[in-house]
Design a protein around this motif. Structure first.
Motif, PDB file in Angstrom:
ATOM      1  N   GLU A  35       0.862  -1.190   0.000  1.00  0.00           N
ATOM      2  CA  GLU A  35       0.000   0.000   0.000  1.00  0.00           C
ATOM      3  C   GLU A  35       0.894   1.234   0.000  1.00  0.00           C
ATOM      4  OE1 GLU A  35      -3.050  -0.728  -0.396  1.00  0.00           O
ATOM      5  OE2 GLU A  35      -2.936  -2.835   0.180  1.00  0.00           O
ATOM      6  N   TYR A  36       0.281   2.404  -0.084  1.00  0.00           N
ATOM      7  CA  TYR A  36       1.064   3.636  -0.066  1.00  0.00           C
ATOM      8  C   TYR A  36       0.521   4.505   1.063  1.00  0.00           C
ATOM      9  CZ  TYR A  36       3.068   8.059  -1.723  1.00  0.00           C
ATOM     10  OH  TYR A  36       3.729   9.261  -1.811  1.00  0.00           O
ATOM     11  N   ALA A  37       1.227   4.469   2.194  1.00  0.00           N
ATOM     12  CA  ALA A  37       0.734   5.188   3.375  1.00  0.00           C
ATOM     13  C   ALA A  37       1.599   6.417   3.646  1.00  0.00           C
ATOM     14  CB  ALA A  37       0.755   4.266   4.587  1.00  0.00           C
ATOM     15  N   GLN A  38       0.946   7.497   3.976  1.00  0.00           N
ATOM     16  CA  GLN A  38       1.640   8.747   4.285  1.00  0.00           C
ATOM     17  C   GLN A  38       1.139   9.261   5.630  1.00  0.00           C
ATOM     18  OE1 GLN A  38      -0.169  10.705   0.918  1.00  0.00           O
ATOM     19  NE2 GLN A  38       1.750  10.619  -0.221  1.00  0.00           N
ATOM     20  N   VAL A  39       1.931  10.135   6.252  1.00  0.00           N
ATOM     21  CA  VAL A  39       1.521  10.705   7.540  1.00  0.00           C
ATOM     22  C   VAL A  39       1.486  12.227   7.425  1.00  0.00           C
ATOM     23  CG1 VAL A  39       2.216  11.035   9.956  1.00  0.00           C
ATOM     24  CG2 VAL A  39       2.427   8.771   8.894  1.00  0.00           C
ATOM     25  N   PHE A  40       0.426  12.822   7.938  1.00  0.00           N
ATOM     26  CA  PHE A  40       0.347  14.283   8.089  1.00  0.00           C
ATOM     27  C   PHE A  40       0.397  14.570   9.575  1.00  0.00           C
ATOM     28  CE2 PHE A  40      -2.403  15.723   4.247  1.00  0.00           C
ATOM     29  CZ  PHE A  40      -1.770  14.823   3.415  1.00  0.00           C
ATOM     30  N   MET A  41       1.297  15.460   9.965  1.00  0.00           N
ATOM     31  CA  MET A  41       1.390  15.800  11.389  1.00  0.00           C
ATOM     32  C   MET A  41       1.809  17.248  11.566  1.00  0.00           C
ATOM     33  SD  MET A  41       4.926  14.030  12.548  1.00  0.00           S
ATOM     34  CE  MET A  41       4.674  14.638  14.209  1.00  0.00           C
ATOM     35  N   PRO A  42       1.593  17.809  12.745  1.00  0.00           N
ATOM     36  CA  PRO A  42       2.004  19.196  12.973  1.00  0.00           C
ATOM     37  C   PRO A  42       3.531  19.336  12.974  1.00  0.00           C
ATOM     38  CG  PRO A  42       0.359  18.522  14.583  1.00  0.00           C
ATOM     39  CD  PRO A  42       0.828  17.284  13.895  1.00  0.00           C
ATOM     40  N   PHE A  43       3.977  20.515  12.630  1.00  0.00           N
ATOM     41  CA  PHE A  43       5.408  20.834  12.673  1.00  0.00           C
ATOM     42  C   PHE A  43       5.678  21.510  14.008  1.00  0.00           C
ATOM     43  CE2 PHE A  43       9.120  23.491  11.245  1.00  0.00           C
ATOM     44  CZ  PHE A  43       9.947  22.435  10.889  1.00  0.00           C
ATOM     45  N   TYR A  44       6.301  20.736  14.925  1.00  0.00           N
ATOM     46  CA  TYR A  44       6.605  21.265  16.261  1.00  0.00           C
ATOM     47  C   TYR A  44       8.042  21.781  16.289  1.00  0.00           C
ATOM     48  CZ  TYR A  44       2.633  18.224  17.483  1.00  0.00           C
ATOM     49  OH  TYR A  44       1.412  17.597  17.531  1.00  0.00           O
ATOM     50  N   ASN A  45       8.344  22.543  17.316  1.00  0.00           N
ATOM     51  CA  ASN A  45       9.716  23.031  17.512  1.00  0.00           C
ATOM     52  C   ASN A  45      10.424  22.086  18.480  1.00  0.00           C
ATOM     53  OD1 ASN A  45      12.024  24.472  17.785  1.00  0.00           O
ATOM     54  ND2 ASN A  45      11.106  26.216  18.869  1.00  0.00           N
ATOM     55  N   ASN A  46      10.853  20.931  17.967  1.00  0.00           N
ATOM     56  CA  ASN A  46      11.472  19.951  18.872  1.00  0.00           C
ATOM     57  C   ASN A  46      12.809  19.471  18.313  1.00  0.00           C
ATOM     58  OD1 ASN A  46      10.838  18.144  16.855  1.00  0.00           O
ATOM     59  ND2 ASN A  46       9.207  17.134  17.981  1.00  0.00           N
ATOM     60  N   THR A  80      15.007   9.569   6.001  1.00  0.00           N
ATOM     61  CA  THR A  80      15.428   8.178   6.180  1.00  0.00           C
ATOM     62  C   THR A  80      14.254   7.367   6.729  1.00  0.00           C
ATOM     63  OG1 THR A  80      16.228   8.843   8.341  1.00  0.00           O
ATOM     64  CG2 THR A  80      17.886   8.641   6.605  1.00  0.00           C
ATOM     65  N   LEU A  81      13.077   8.014   6.767  1.00  0.00           N
ATOM     66  CA  LEU A  81      11.903   7.304   7.276  1.00  0.00           C
ATOM     67  C   LEU A  81      11.377   6.359   6.201  1.00  0.00           C
ATOM     68  CD1 LEU A  81      10.134  10.418   8.864  1.00  0.00           C
ATOM     69  CD2 LEU A  81      11.465   8.662  10.048  1.00  0.00           C
ATOM     70  N   ASP A  82      10.597   5.382   6.613  1.00  0.00           N
ATOM     71  CA  ASP A  82      10.082   4.404   5.644  1.00  0.00           C
ATOM     72  C   ASP A  82       8.729   4.822   5.059  1.00  0.00           C
ATOM     73  OD1 ASP A  82      12.218   2.597   5.934  1.00  0.00           O
ATOM     74  OD2 ASP A  82      11.402   2.002   7.880  1.00  0.00           O
ATOM     75  N   PHE A  83       8.338   6.053   5.295  1.00  0.00           N
ATOM     76  CA  PHE A  83       7.072   6.531   4.730  1.00  0.00           C
ATOM     77  C   PHE A  83       7.174   8.050   4.599  1.00  0.00           C
ATOM     78  CE2 PHE A  83       6.891   5.739   9.270  1.00  0.00           C
ATOM     79  CZ  PHE A  83       6.545   6.983   9.790  1.00  0.00           C
ATOM     80  N   ASP A  84       6.327   8.619   3.743  1.00  0.00           N
ATOM     81  CA  ASP A  84       6.359  10.079   3.554  1.00  0.00           C
ATOM     82  C   ASP A  84       5.654  10.766   4.709  1.00  0.00           C
ATOM     83  OD1 ASP A  84       7.536   9.691   1.119  1.00  0.00           O
ATOM     84  OD2 ASP A  84       5.643   9.785   0.009  1.00  0.00           O
ATOM     85  N   VAL A  85       6.258  11.849   5.179  1.00  0.00           N
ATOM     86  CA  VAL A  85       5.595  12.649   6.212  1.00  0.00           C
ATOM     87  C   VAL A  85       5.422  14.058   5.677  1.00  0.00           C
ATOM     88  CG1 VAL A  85       5.699  13.542   8.560  1.00  0.00           C
ATOM     89  CG2 VAL A  85       6.667  11.310   8.051  1.00  0.00           C
ATOM     90  N   PHE A  86       4.225  14.585   5.773  1.00  0.00           N
ATOM     91  CA  PHE A  86       3.964  15.974   5.430  1.00  0.00           C
ATOM     92  C   PHE A  86       3.731  16.730   6.729  1.00  0.00           C
ATOM     93  CE2 PHE A  86       2.566  13.543   1.700  1.00  0.00           C
ATOM     94  CZ  PHE A  86       3.403  14.117   0.752  1.00  0.00           C
ATOM     95  N   PHE A  87       4.548  17.751   6.932  1.00  0.00           N
ATOM     96  CA  PHE A  87       4.471  18.522   8.174  1.00  0.00           C
ATOM     97  C   PHE A  87       3.601  19.744   7.939  1.00  0.00           C
ATOM     98  CE2 PHE A  87       8.275  16.044   8.346  1.00  0.00           C
ATOM     99  CZ  PHE A  87       8.381  15.658   9.676  1.00  0.00           C
ATOM    100  N   VAL A  88       2.611  19.912   8.787  1.00  0.00           N
ATOM    101  CA  VAL A  88       1.718  21.061   8.674  1.00  0.00           C
ATOM    102  C   VAL A  88       2.240  22.117   9.639  1.00  0.00           C
ATOM    103  CG1 VAL A  88      -0.657  21.857   8.916  1.00  0.00           C
ATOM    104  CG2 VAL A  88      -0.192  19.536   8.079  1.00  0.00           C
ATOM    105  N   ASP A  89       2.753  23.187   9.059  1.00  0.00           N
ATOM    106  CA  ASP A  89       3.423  24.218   9.856  1.00  0.00           C
ATOM    107  C   ASP A  89       2.504  25.441   9.966  1.00  0.00           C
ATOM    108  OD1 ASP A  89       5.340  25.903  10.975  1.00  0.00           O
ATOM    109  OD2 ASP A  89       6.166  26.460   9.015  1.00  0.00           O
ATOM    110  N   VAL A  90       1.966  25.638  11.149  1.00  0.00           N
ATOM    111  CA  VAL A  90       1.200  26.863  11.412  1.00  0.00           C
ATOM    112  C   VAL A  90       2.032  27.600  12.471  1.00  0.00           C
ATOM    113  CG1 VAL A  90      -1.036  27.885  12.013  1.00  0.00           C
ATOM    114  CG2 VAL A  90      -0.948  25.589  11.015  1.00  0.00           C
ATOM    115  N   PRO A  91       2.964  28.469  12.021  1.00  0.00           N
ATOM    116  CA  PRO A  91       4.005  28.965  12.931  1.00  0.00           C
ATOM    117  C   PRO A  91       3.473  29.524  14.241  1.00  0.00           C
ATOM    118  CG  PRO A  91       4.420  29.694  10.695  1.00  0.00           C
ATOM    119  CD  PRO A  91       3.080  29.025  10.682  1.00  0.00           C
ATOM    120  N   ASN A  92       2.394  30.275  14.184  1.00  0.00           N
ATOM    121  CA  ASN A  92       1.953  30.931  15.419  1.00  0.00           C
ATOM    122  C   ASN A  92       1.246  29.999  16.390  1.00  0.00           C
ATOM    123  OD1 ASN A  92       2.980  33.296  14.578  1.00  0.00           O
ATOM    124  ND2 ASN A  92       1.087  33.987  13.583  1.00  0.00           N
TER     125      ASN A  92
END
Ligand code: ADP
Ligand code: GLC
Length: 468
Positions: A35-46, A80-92
């Protein structure tokens, strides 16, 4: 099939608990199943975002009510992750050192709106949108009801409930933050007179899963107010047991632990890790080592520890090592016991991924006196490392640990969180430790149990297929 996972956490990027482990592993296994799995997650300052480089692939603006916020979609430059990650960056809003906070309504609403706004620009929509917990619980509602997302309305979506204790409640006077929708259906957002994102997702998602079959059943009786809703929606609900990432959690290759070992070398290997822990935490290597790793919260039964530990340690015939953080009062009372039981008891108050691996490898027994445990990953990690779990017979713990007195049993289960019963169970474990042959046999038996994601990922694929 293209599957988009939307989550607040994902290992190794941002982890507070097991949600991160699941979202960091399931997509890998889905991909390895074709399958083709992707992850969307927030862009944190970590640490992760500070140590990596990102490229912006999309920028736009969302409105939270009347207030505009810029957002960007970022991808890793060299992943180097085994899946695509899209980071949702809402700076404020999202770009903070922490994952969760007090302003989560606005933060996670912005995350969800930016995610859907960006999905609207795609040419090939995903085949499944898979939401995790209440932080993404308004997505099924917005897909179904918000005018601007009409084009996405027919994308099958599912909700996985990792923990129904947290529901993301916010008052109706914030309803204007949600992109315009048919107000006749505002009731879909409501549960008990307040906006409840988890309840909205249970109502609107095409399918709902929980992270173990037993937890699904338990929720009909005890779901922090959502019992009747879950019973009413039970047709579309099912329980799929979490797996573990056996590449990350492998005593043979684990780079965090002091000495690697296999089933054949577990006695020597685990002993080296135990020695390290006992030296580092001033414990008695000749006695069994009981450990706890986790959040110090009511759900985990950790408020019972001060009394349990006092009873267990009074004969000084065992050691206890605790790694965790949470309730400040509990952190303090657990630390205070250190003087009384010096040499047999210690704590590390905080979060330490490396230390957690060494504890799974070096402890003899792992305590999990949870009151509620939707799945629990710790017991599965401990099994893989040859550490015998001691658990309350509930939720995912019931689905993964069989008491040693039962056929093919290998762990210790207490039926309740009664302190006397838990202390008796600890004594049963001490008795096992005093029979080295049997103890070693159980140790090798549990390391053979396969809890890798393969079987469970296939169950998710089967579920996705029913929707397409
Ligand atoms: P939950 O998600 O409810 O906290 P799980 O058992 O599903 O419980 O997963 C907890 C995860 O978080 C495991 O990977 C565990 O090792 C890790 N963990 C919890 N607390 C700590 C800590 N203080 N330091 C390191 N790892 C921790
Ligand atoms: C939650 C639950 C835990 C589960 C984890 C991953 O945090 O508390 O039991 O293992 O999610 O699904």
């Amino acid at each position: 099939m293209k599957i988009v996972h939307i989550s607040a956490e994902c290992y190794p990027i941002a982890k507070v608990g097991g949600l991160a482990d699941v979202v960091g592993a399931l997509p890998k296994y889905l991909n390895s199943s074709g399958e083709y799995a992707q992850v969307f997650m927030p862009f944190y300052n970590n640490k992760f975002t500070q140590e990596n480089t990102f490229n912006t692939i999309f920028s736009s603006e969302i409105l939270l009510g009347e207030t505009p916020y810029n957002f960007n979609i970022l991808v890793l430059e060299d992943s180097t992750l085994d899946f695509d990650v899209f980071f949702v960056d809402v700076p404020n809003l999202l770009f903070k050192e922490y994952v969760y906070s007090f302003e989560d309504t606005e933060r996670f609403l912005a995350f969800q709106i930016a995610t859907l706004d960006w999905l609207l620009t795609w040419h090939d929509y995903p085949d499944v949108i898979h939401c995790h917990d209440h932080h993404t619980g308004l997505i099924p509602f917005m897909l179904q009801e918000s005018f601007k997302y009409e084009a996405l309305r027919y994308i099958p979506n599912i909700l996985t409930i990792h923990n129904a204790q947290y529901q993301g409640w916010f008052p109706h006077n914030k309803v204007h933050l949600i992109p315009a929708f048919n107000f006749d259906n505002v009731g879909l957002l409501d549960w008990g007179g307040t906006i409840n994102p988890l309840a909205a997702a249970i109502k609107c998602a095409w399918r709902v899963t929980t992270v173990s079959p037993t937890y699904m059943e338990e929720l009909k009786e005890n779901a922090n107010g959502l019992e009747s809703l879950l019973s009413a929606e039970s047709q579309k609900c099912s329980g799929i047991l979490n797996g573990i990432d056996t590449n990350v959690w492998d005593p043979e290759t684990d780079e965090f632990i002091v000495q690697n070992y296999s089933i054949k070398t577990v006695n020597k290997g685990a002993k080296a890790n135990k020695k390290h822990l006992c030296e580092a935490f001033n414990l008695d290597e000749t006695k069994p080592l009981f450990a706890f790793i986790g959040r110090l919260v009511h759900q985990k039964g950790t408020d019972l520890f001060p009394e349990i530990f006092k009873n267990a340690l009074k004969n000084k015939n065992l050691n206890i090592l605790l790694l965790g953080s949470g309730d400040p009062y509990l952190e303090e009372s657990l630390s205070a016991l250190k003087t009384e039981f010096e040499g047999n008891y210690n704590t590390y108050i905080g979060y330490d991924e490396k230390l957690s691996h060494i504890i799974y490898a070096g402890a003899d027994f792992l305590l999990m006196p949870s009151r509620v445990e939707p799945c629990g990953l710790n017991q599965m990690y401990s099994l893989r490392y040859g550490t015998i779990p001691i658990v309350t017979k509930i939720g995912g713990l019931k689905d993964t640990v069989i008491d040693i007195t039962e056929p093919n049993g290998f762990g210790f289960c207490h039926n309740s969180t009664d302190i006397t019963e838990i202390n008796e169970t600890i004594l049963r474990a001490v008795a096992l430790y005093s029979k080295p042959t049997k103890y070693k046999r159980i140790r090798t038996q549990i390391m053979k149990i396969d809890h890798s994601w393969h079987a469970s990922a296939q169950q998710y694929i089967n579920l996705y297929n029913t929707l397409n």
